[in-house]
Design a protein around this motif. Sequence first.
Motif, PDB file in Angstrom:
ATOM      1  N   ALA A  75       0.906  -1.307  -0.273  1.00 50.99           N
ATOM      2  CA  ALA A  75      -0.135   0.126  -0.079  1.00 50.99           C
ATOM      3  C   ALA A  75       0.872   1.220  -0.014  1.00 50.99           C
ATOM      4  N   ASP A  76       2.289   1.113   0.508  1.00 55.67           N
ATOM      5  CA  ASP A  76       3.002   2.146   0.483  1.00 55.67           C
ATOM      6  C   ASP A  76       3.652   2.782  -0.720  1.00 55.67           C
ATOM      7  N   SER A  77       3.670   1.913  -1.715  1.00 58.21           N
ATOM      8  CA  SER A  77       4.190   1.926  -3.097  1.00 58.21           C
ATOM      9  C   SER A  77       3.263   2.939  -4.159  1.00 58.21           C
ATOM     10  N   GLU A  78       3.728   3.408  -5.083  1.00 55.29           N
ATOM     11  CA  GLU A  78       2.851   4.307  -5.848  1.00 55.29           C
ATOM     12  C   GLU A  78       1.545   3.363  -6.431  1.00 55.29           C
ATOM     13  N   ILE A  79       1.944   2.074  -6.939  1.00 55.41           N
ATOM     14  CA  ILE A  79       1.070   1.388  -7.754  1.00 55.41           C
ATOM     15  C   ILE A  79      -0.038   0.910  -6.619  1.00 55.41           C
ATOM     16  N   GLY A  80       0.545   0.391  -5.460  1.00 57.13           N
ATOM     17  CA  GLY A  80      -0.327   0.032  -4.354  1.00 57.13           C
ATOM     18  C   GLY A  80      -1.228   1.109  -3.875  1.00 57.13           C
ATOM     19  N   GLY A  81      -0.771   2.386  -4.032  1.00 55.41           N
ATOM     20  CA  GLY A  81      -1.842   3.390  -3.498  1.00 55.41           C
ATOM     21  C   GLY A  81      -2.923   3.686  -4.579  1.00 55.41           C
ATOM     22  N   ILE A  82      -2.647   3.725  -5.910  1.00 53.21           N
ATOM     23  CA  ILE A  82      -3.546   3.581  -6.987  1.00 53.21           C
ATOM     24  C   ILE A  82      -4.243   2.742  -6.715  1.00 53.21           C
ATOM     25  N   ALA A  83      -3.874   1.481  -6.526  1.00 52.80           N
ATOM     26  CA  ALA A  83      -4.726   0.249  -6.632  1.00 52.80           C
ATOM     27  C   ALA A  83      -5.681   0.162  -5.364  1.00 52.80           C
ATOM     28  N   ALA A  84      -5.197   0.832  -4.299  1.00 55.90           N
ATOM     29  CA  ALA A  84      -6.036   0.983  -3.098  1.00 55.90           C
ATOM     30  C   ALA A  84      -7.242   1.935  -3.306  1.00 55.90           C
ATOM     31  N   GLU A  85      -7.219   3.059  -4.108  1.00 57.31           N
ATOM     32  CA  GLU A  85      -8.215   3.923  -4.459  1.00 57.31           C
ATOM     33  C   GLU A  85      -9.256   3.292  -5.456  1.00 57.31           C
ATOM     34  N   HIS A  86      -8.719   2.693  -6.168  1.00 55.20           N
ATOM     35  CA  HIS A  86      -9.695   2.046  -7.202  1.00 55.20           C
ATOM     36  C   HIS A  86     -10.474   0.707  -6.476  1.00 55.20           C
TER      37      HIS A  86
END
Length: 151
Positions: free
Chosen positions: A64-75
Motif C-alpha cells: 500500500a505504500d508504493s505508488e502502484i499500491g496507492g492507486i490500486a487502493a483508491e480503485h
Amino acid sequence: MQGRFLPALLAVLATAASAQVPPPEGETDAFAQAMDSVLAEAGEATPLLRCTALFRAFRLYAGADSEIGGIAAEHETDLATTAAVVWQDETGTPDLARAFEAIVPMMAEATELYLARMAENAEPEGNVLDPALEAELARCDALHGGIAEGG
C-alpha cells in the motif's frame, strides 16, 4: 443517495458485462471456473467484485505504500463501494453494512485467486502480469473510470 447514482452505475455495468461475457483471452479454464464459483452469488455486482479483487491483489502484492499500491487502493475502495451499493439494490439488503458483510468474503476469495496467479506468473520471469491479466486490468481501469465519471 443510492437512487441518484444507480441508473448511471447500471449503465456502466451493462457495458462492462457485455464486454466481459467470455473470460479474458488467455485465461485458463481452471482460473475462469474458480472465479465463476467464487463469484456465483455476486449477481450484477460480479464485474465490480472481480475488478475490486484484482486491484486489491495489486495493492497487497505491491504494498500500500508504493505508488502502484496507492492507486490500486483508491480503485479498490471505489469499486468495492459501488459493488456494495449494486448488490444492496439487487438483493434488497436493508443497509450498506450488511451488503459489505455479504460481498467481502467473495471479494477476498477472488483476491486470493489473483494473488496465486500473480505469484505463479512471477516465478518464471518476474512479471506478475500475463496477457490476460493485462487485458483485464485495462478493462477494470476503464470500468473504474466510467464509475468515477458517472458518479
